[in-house]
Write a protein that holds these residues in place. Structure first.
Motif, PDB file in Angstrom:
ATOM      1  N   SER A   5     -17.492  -1.390  -2.191  1.00 22.98           N
ATOM      2  CA  SER A   5     -18.447  -0.084  -2.966  1.00 22.98           C
ATOM      3  C   SER A   5     -16.903   0.422  -4.298  1.00 22.98           C
ATOM      4  CB  SER A   5     -18.552   1.096  -2.187  1.00 22.98           C
ATOM      5  OG  SER A   5     -19.302   2.536  -3.357  1.00 22.98           O
ATOM      6  N   PRO A   6     -17.614   0.227  -5.108  1.00 20.30           N
ATOM      7  CA  PRO A   6     -16.843   0.312  -6.621  1.00 20.30           C
ATOM      8  C   PRO A   6     -16.681   1.748  -6.521  1.00 20.30           C
ATOM      9  CG  PRO A   6     -18.844  -0.193  -7.509  1.00 20.30           C
ATOM     10  CD  PRO A   6     -18.744  -0.724  -6.685  1.00 20.30           C
ATOM     11  N   LYS A   7     -17.503   2.395  -6.805  1.00 16.82           N
ATOM     12  CA  LYS A   7     -18.260   3.557  -7.239  1.00 16.82           C
ATOM     13  C   LYS A   7     -17.062   4.964  -6.800  1.00 16.82           C
ATOM     14  CE  LYS A   7     -21.321   7.290  -8.303  1.00 16.82           C
ATOM     15  NZ  LYS A   7     -22.864   8.202  -7.879  1.00 16.82           N
ATOM     16  N   ASN A   8     -16.549   5.651  -7.464  1.00 18.68           N
ATOM     17  CA  ASN A   8     -15.532   6.380  -6.841  1.00 18.68           C
ATOM     18  C   ASN A   8     -14.171   6.029  -6.182  1.00 18.68           C
ATOM     19  OD1 ASN A   8     -17.015   8.574  -8.025  1.00 18.68           O
ATOM     20  ND2 ASN A   8     -18.202   8.744  -6.534  1.00 18.68           N
ATOM     21  N   ALA A   9     -13.587   5.381  -6.402  1.00 14.28           N
ATOM     22  CA  ALA A   9     -12.902   4.457  -6.300  1.00 14.28           C
ATOM     23  C   ALA A   9     -11.491   4.270  -7.259  1.00 14.28           C
ATOM     24  CB  ALA A   9     -13.103   3.075  -5.100  1.00 14.28           C
ATOM     25  N   PHE A  10     -10.502   5.037  -6.986  1.00 17.85           N
ATOM     26  CA  PHE A  10      -8.792   4.492  -7.904  1.00 17.85           C
ATOM     27  C   PHE A  10      -7.782   3.626  -7.139  1.00 17.85           C
ATOM     28  CE2 PHE A  10     -11.330   8.459  -9.134  1.00 17.85           C
ATOM     29  CZ  PHE A  10     -11.276   8.096 -11.095  1.00 17.85           C
ATOM     30  N   VAL A  11      -7.393   3.495  -8.183  1.00 19.29           N
ATOM     31  CA  VAL A  11      -6.471   2.605  -7.536  1.00 19.29           C
ATOM     32  C   VAL A  11      -4.729   2.256  -8.400  1.00 19.29           C
ATOM     33  CG1 VAL A  11      -5.266  -0.131  -7.503  1.00 19.29           C
ATOM     34  CG2 VAL A  11      -7.768   0.229  -7.467  1.00 19.29           C
ATOM     35  N   VAL A  12      -3.999   2.231  -7.752  1.00 19.66           N
ATOM     36  CA  VAL A  12      -3.074   3.132  -8.503  1.00 19.66           C
ATOM     37  C   VAL A  12      -1.348   2.038  -7.427  1.00 19.66           C
ATOM     38  CG1 VAL A  12      -0.951   4.465  -8.932  1.00 19.66           C
ATOM     39  CG2 VAL A  12      -3.270   5.379  -8.783  1.00 19.66           C
ATOM     40  N   ARG A  13      -1.180   0.699  -8.377  1.00 26.06           N
ATOM     41  CA  ARG A  13       0.032  -0.320  -8.204  1.00 26.06           C
ATOM     42  C   ARG A  13       1.887   0.960  -7.991  1.00 26.06           C
ATOM     43  NH1 ARG A  13      -2.770  -4.692  -7.506  1.00 26.06           N
ATOM     44  NH2 ARG A  13      -4.645  -4.967  -8.529  1.00 26.06           N
ATOM     45  N   THR A  14       2.226  -0.281  -7.058  1.00 25.29           N
ATOM     46  CA  THR A  14       3.671   0.327  -7.273  1.00 25.29           C
ATOM     47  C   THR A  14       4.425  -0.577  -6.002  1.00 25.29           C
ATOM     48  OG1 THR A  14       5.842   1.876  -6.287  1.00 25.29           O
ATOM     49  CG2 THR A  14       3.989   1.632  -5.250  1.00 25.29           C
ATOM     50  N   LEU A  15       5.236  -1.344  -6.717  1.00 22.82           N
ATOM     51  CA  LEU A  15       6.059  -2.630  -6.059  1.00 22.82           C
ATOM     52  C   LEU A  15       7.344  -1.895  -5.235  1.00 22.82           C
ATOM     53  CD1 LEU A  15       5.904  -5.681  -6.504  1.00 22.82           C
ATOM     54  CD2 LEU A  15       8.295  -5.618  -6.843  1.00 22.82           C
ATOM     55  N   PHE A  16       7.910  -2.172  -4.062  1.00 21.22           N
ATOM     56  CA  PHE A  16       9.192  -2.079  -3.289  1.00 21.22           C
ATOM     57  C   PHE A  16       9.975  -3.428  -3.527  1.00 21.22           C
ATOM     58  CE2 PHE A  16       5.566   0.411  -1.380  1.00 21.22           C
ATOM     59  CZ  PHE A  16       6.451   1.824  -1.772  1.00 21.22           C
ATOM     60  N   ASP A  17      10.801  -3.651  -4.352  1.00 23.43           N
ATOM     61  CA  ASP A  17      11.589  -4.336  -4.742  1.00 23.43           C
ATOM     62  C   ASP A  17      12.332  -4.861  -3.358  1.00 23.43           C
ATOM     63  OD1 ASP A  17      14.182  -3.505  -5.315  1.00 23.43           O
ATOM     64  OD2 ASP A  17      12.999  -2.665  -6.853  1.00 23.43           O
ATOM     65  N   ARG A  18      12.972  -5.720  -3.288  1.00 27.31           N
ATOM     66  CA  ARG A  18      14.024  -6.214  -1.950  1.00 27.31           C
ATOM     67  C   ARG A  18      15.047  -5.932  -2.871  1.00 27.31           C
ATOM     68  NH1 ARG A  18      11.837  -9.194   2.317  1.00 27.31           N
ATOM     69  NH2 ARG A  18       9.902 -10.398   2.271  1.00 27.31           N
ATOM     70  N   PRO A  19      15.769  -5.931  -3.012  1.00 29.41           N
ATOM     71  CA  PRO A  19      16.883  -5.260  -3.396  1.00 29.41           C
ATOM     72  C   PRO A  19      17.182  -4.059  -2.775  1.00 29.41           C
ATOM     73  CG  PRO A  19      16.558  -7.291  -4.914  1.00 29.41           C
ATOM     74  CD  PRO A  19      15.234  -6.653  -3.908  1.00 29.41           C
ATOM     75  N   ARG A  20      16.082  -2.901  -3.366  1.00 35.09           N
ATOM     76  CA  ARG A  20      15.840  -1.468  -3.141  1.00 35.09           C
ATOM     77  C   ARG A  20      16.036  -1.486  -1.991  1.00 35.09           C
ATOM     78  NH1 ARG A  20      16.676   2.611  -6.588  1.00 35.09           N
ATOM     79  NH2 ARG A  20      15.593   4.397  -6.012  1.00 35.09           N
ATOM     80  N   TYR A  21      14.606  -1.604  -1.376  1.00 35.68           N
ATOM     81  CA  TYR A  21      14.371  -1.932   0.346  1.00 35.68           C
ATOM     82  C   TYR A  21      15.015  -3.398   1.177  1.00 35.68           C
ATOM     83  CZ  TYR A  21      11.776   2.077  -1.280  1.00 35.68           C
ATOM     84  OH  TYR A  21      11.483   3.686  -2.219  1.00 35.68           O
ATOM     85  N   PRO A  22      15.580  -3.912   1.668  1.00 41.95           N
ATOM     86  CA  PRO A  22      15.933  -4.653   1.636  1.00 41.95           C
ATOM     87  C   PRO A  22      15.473  -4.798   3.519  1.00 41.95           C
ATOM     88  CG  PRO A  22      17.842  -3.461   1.583  1.00 41.95           C
ATOM     89  CD  PRO A  22      17.403  -2.536   1.034  1.00 41.95           C
ATOM     90  N   ASP A  23      15.581  -3.140   4.584  1.00 41.37           N
ATOM     91  CA  ASP A  23      15.070  -3.653   4.949  1.00 41.37           C
ATOM     92  C   ASP A  23      13.642  -2.501   5.500  1.00 41.37           C
ATOM     93  OD1 ASP A  23      15.298  -2.046   8.085  1.00 41.37           O
ATOM     94  OD2 ASP A  23      16.248  -0.375   7.931  1.00 41.37           O
TER      95      ASP A  23
ATOM     96  N   THR B 135     -12.407   9.054  -3.609  1.00 40.15           N
ATOM     97  CA  THR B 135     -12.567  10.365  -4.134  1.00 40.15           C
ATOM     98  C   THR B 135     -14.011  10.486  -3.279  1.00 40.15           C
ATOM     99  OG1 THR B 135     -13.285  10.339  -6.127  1.00 40.15           O
ATOM    100  CG2 THR B 135     -10.460  10.114  -5.642  1.00 40.15           C
ATOM    101  N   ASN B 136     -14.089  12.119  -3.274  1.00 42.14           N
ATOM    102  CA  ASN B 136     -15.425  12.569  -3.294  1.00 42.14           C
ATOM    103  C   ASN B 136     -16.213  13.204  -4.851  1.00 42.14           C
ATOM    104  OD1 ASN B 136     -14.253  14.927  -4.329  1.00 42.14           O
ATOM    105  ND2 ASN B 136     -14.847  16.260  -2.917  1.00 42.14           N
ATOM    106  N   GLY B 137     -15.818  12.729  -6.104  1.00 37.77           N
ATOM    107  CA  GLY B 137     -16.062  12.423  -7.683  1.00 37.77           C
ATOM    108  C   GLY B 137     -15.249  13.207  -7.678  1.00 37.77           C
ATOM    109  N   ALA B 138     -14.684  14.179  -7.552  1.00 40.27           N
ATOM    110  CA  ALA B 138     -13.699  14.616  -8.048  1.00 40.27           C
ATOM    111  C   ALA B 138     -12.235  14.088  -8.470  1.00 40.27           C
ATOM    112  CB  ALA B 138     -13.581  16.502  -7.364  1.00 40.27           C
TER     113      ALA B 138
END
Length: 810
Positions: free
Chosen positions: A462-480, A640-643
């Motif tokens: 269902s595409p309605k009222n759905a947001f996408v935000v991306r980030t990336l945890f690189d291995r050198p910064r997060y080796p554990d 979201t609920n639209g807001a």
């Protein structure tokens, strides 16, 4: 020359004295010539202009297919690349490349940049020199060498303000320092030539092949290396194909490839590959604009034919005074050329507007669309096109006027035979216009119905009222892994408490956005019986956040950890394809060299690569249970609920509150992803539909002119018949019947042509037959209705003829 100048002056004076005729003719030609020039500019930039590399026609890309991947092309493995490089007899140079990405920090806000890893041989092979500095050396692509980077012109411009001293400076990629050694020119986009601007590389780093991937036992672990070669002089792409076929046969035999793990190499010309997906669209636009130009020329030809009858006396006088047919014909052609040049000038203005619109609203996946301009070649094309159209629509009227019989034309009465001949020609031209409009409208109608079917089909989410935000945890910064998982869970918790958020989840890959495939085999299958499925690493609650139905079994929970038995959720298609007649829940399969995975649930099918592609087999794994190269990718899906006002800013603040150096990128909505997936189809439907409407209007105008001319020619006849007692309704029906006859003849011809033309659309139709009866009925009905409407006012004028006035005029 003097007489030619006189002809031009006379032609201009004549057109100025007839402003109505001139305006209609120039506007009609402007539409045809302007649309043709705009589309030619696109064709020249996208298809005809060579890539900015040395002898681009000698570049060949080598890819592979695997039996279990339904013909989808992939790269080659690291070991195979070395075999193709060292054993070939067809290439003078060979280079490797891989797509990648980095977190760029230290320049302000953290950002995610697209990148490509290239072997040092790539730049000499392509024959491109850097704008600043130098490219990689062979020493810099060895393991353990100093980290170096070459920047794109765009990144250098936007992030470093074209710093002329950028070479030698250091930037931070995935927490590691890289020294800038060069900046490439704006035209260099390899290996993403043909990709949308948002996917082109921001920088390039040396390609270092992992030693473990070069081991013989790992040759089929990954197929992510791209290979490009430059053909030797005298070697064709077909010969290169035979060469790589032999190499593949030899190394498969040498290293014991078997079962479904057998590769089929494909050698493609690089130029053709970059435009492979958009070539059908461009060809379709060329054919559509050709129909519009044909209708425009036919319309003007009809106008000139009507004027030719009115100018018969003038030309008879010229002939009687000694003008020979060639002189009269030249005068008429000069007038047509003047008319066409006027249409070309107006057409250039229209073309500039259309090109700007194409750049602004055209689909992003058309390569180099943003580079389309009205350059000198387009201007030359317009000039040639105007001369060709002038001859095309002006020849027949000029020929008729140059062969006027002075004695007959100077008489007060007109001969019926000449009138019938002119009428037949005009009728044929009008039917031709309707036939061309029929072809455009049928093709546009089929694409429109296909588009509607596609939009109405279930997406799987269902595409309605759905947001996408991306980030990336690189291995050198997060080796554990434990530290990374703790941050991911913290972010999920924070985002779930934002105002208006109903549910939130994380995933490594999303439908219609990005995809990856993994190889697997069923629990009791042979060791070489591998199959392939799409894969995404997800958190619990993903199916609820995406609006995907979980049909059987359970979702992932916090109990699915690294130290617990491996589990997976599969799609309907995978359950039907690999576990027919069985309960899929509880079945097991092996992913590569990992442990066995137990199926705990079955989810609804989802379109992954495109909405018009059938849902593939899909495997979902828990992002907190599986460690892989995709584990650090996190696309947070917030329902979201639209807001949603200010939601993106709040999400950014929450992410940076946990880690200020995490990049936030590709913020979008699921509705936008759906719209982008449909963009090329929507663009095609709108453009072809617009051409169809223009063709319909021009055809209606042409038919109106023909019927008007018919009424004016038969004024005396109608007056006599009405004087003898004929009813107005009889005259009215006769004129409308003539229009209906022309419309039906044009529809009949157009229907036959449409059936053949629709074959070009076969691959673009979605659950719609090219013989769709609704379209093939609706379009002729529409055209005949328009024909009757166009004939209404001339028919009405015919019924208002005063018999006494008509007889006195004659």
């Amino acid at each position: 020359m003097e007489t030619l100048i006189q002809d031009i002056r006379y032609g201009i004076r004549l057109l100025v004295k007839n402003p109505g005729f001139t305006a209609v003719a120039v506007l009609t030609l402007a539409i045809g010539i302007g649309a043709s020039t705009a589309v030619f500019s696109v064709v020249d930039t996208v298809l005809l202009r060579p890539l900015p590399y040395r002898e681009p026609d000698r570049l060949v890309v080598v890819s592979e297919t695997l039996p279990g991947m339904s013909g989808d092309e992939i790269g080659v493995s690291a070991g195979e690349y070395q075999d193709y490089r060292d054993r070939n007899q067809s290439f003078s140079q060979v280079a490797a490349y891989e797509s990648s990405g980095f977190n760029l920090s230290g320049t302000g806000l953290p950002m995610r940049v697209n990148a490509a890893s290239l072997s040092a041989s790539a730049f000499p092979l392509l024959g491109v020199s850097p704008e600043l500095g130098h490219t990689f050396t062979a020493e810099e692509e060895r393991a353990g060498a100093e980290n170096v980077v070459v920047l794109s012109h765009t990144l250098w411009d936007h992030e470093y303000s074209r710093d002329p001293n950028i070479v030698g400076k250091t930037l931070k990629l995935d927490e590691k320092p890289y020294t800038v050694v060069g900046v490439m020119p704006p035209s260099f986009k390899f290996p993403f030539d043909g990709a949308p601007l948002s996917e082109t590389a921001d920088l390039w780093v040396p390609l270092v092949l992992a030693p473990n991937l070069l081991a013989p036992e790992n040759r089929t672990m990954e197929f992510g290396v791209g290979l490009i070669g430059r053909l030797k002089p005298g070697v064709s792409a077909e010969q290169a194909q035979k060469d790589v076929d032999n190499i593949a046969t030899n190394f498969m035999q040498q290293y014991g490839y078997s079962g479904t793990v057998r590769v089929v190499p494909k050698a493609h010309p690089f130029e053709a590959r970059t435009v492979q997906k958009v070539r059908p669209l461009i060809v379709l636009l060329m054919l559509a604009v050709g129909c519009v130009l044909l209708i425009a020329c036919a319309n003007v030809a009809n106008l000139l034919l009507a004027r030719a009858t009115q100018r018969g006396v003038e030309m008879a006088i010229r002939s009687a005074l000694g003008a020979n047919p060639a002189r009269v014909m030249r005068q008429c052609l000069v007038e047509s050329i003047v008319l066409s040049v006027g249409g070309a000038c107006a057409g250039m203005i229209l073309a500039a507007v259309l090109v700007a619109g194409l750049r602004q609203f055209g689909p992003s996946n058309v390569p180099r669309l943003q580079d389309v301009t009205l350059h000198p070649i387009a201007l030359l094309f317009t000039l040639v096109l105007s001369l060709v159209t002038a001859v095309f629509f002006g020849f027949v009227p000029a020929w008729r006027l140059s062969h006027v019989a002075p004695q007959a034309s100077l008489k007060e009465s007109r001969t019926a035979g000449a009138s019938r001949g002119a009428q037949r020609l005009q009728n044929s031209v009008a039917s031709l216009e309707i036939a061309a409009a029929m072809v455009l409208l049928v093709c546009g109608g089929l694409l429109l119905r296909s588009f509607v079917r596609l939009v109405e089909s279930p997406f799987g989410f269902s595409p309605k009222n759905a947001f996408v935000v991306r980030t990336l945890f690189d291995r050198p910064r997060y080796p554990d892994p434990a530290k990374r998982q703790a941050v991911q869970k913290e972010l999920l918790s924070r985002l779930s408490h934002l105002p208006g958020v109903v549910s939130v989840a994380a995933a490594s890959h999303l439908p219609l956005s990005d995809a990856r495939q993994i190889g697997f085999r069923l629990e009791h299958a042979a060791a070489d019986d591998f199959h392939f499925a799409e894969n995404s690493l997800i958190s619990s609650g993903y199916f609820h956040a995406m609006g995907i139905s979980l049909l059987e079994g359970r979702d992932f929970t916090d109990q699915d950890r690294l130290d617990t038995p491996m589990v997976a959720i599969i799609s309907q298609t995978m359950a039907k394809q690999f576990f027919p007649g069985q309960d899929p829940v509880g079945q097991r399969f092996q992913w590569g060299d990992r442990a066995l995975f137990t199926v705990i649930g079955v989810a609804e099918d989802v379109h992954i690569s495109a909405l018009d592609a059938d849902p593939p087999p899909m495997i979902y794994n828990s992002i907190f249970q599986v460690e892989s190269g995709a584990t650090g990718r996190s696309a947070f899906v917030l329902r979201t609920n639209g807001a949603s006002q200010g939601l993106v800013q709040e999400v950014q603040q929450q992410i940076w509150a946990v880690d200020k150096d995490l990049p936030v990128y590709n913020t979008t909505t699921l509705e936008t992803l759906v719209a982008e997936s449909l963009s090329q189809r929507r663009f095609t439907v709108v453009l072809l539909g617009s051409f169809g409407v223009i063709a319909l209007i021009l055809a209606a105008i042409g038919l109106f002119g023909v019927i008007s001319y018919l009424v004016s020619e038969r004024t005396h006849e109608f007056g006599v018949r009405m004087a003898l007692g004929a009813q107005q309704t009889t005259i009215y029906r006769q004129v409308l019947a003539r229009a209906a006859e022309l419309g039906l003849v044009g529809c009949g011809v157009g229907l036959v042509v449409s059936i053949f033309a629709s074959r070009l659309l076969q691959a673009s139709l979605y659950h719609v037959s090219r013989f769709d009866y609704q379209t093939l009925i609706a379009v002729p009905v529409l055209l005949v209705s328009i024909a009757l409407f166009a004939a209404y006012w001339p028919a009405r004028r015919a019924t208002k003829v005063d018999p006494m006035v008509a007889l006195r005029y004659e």
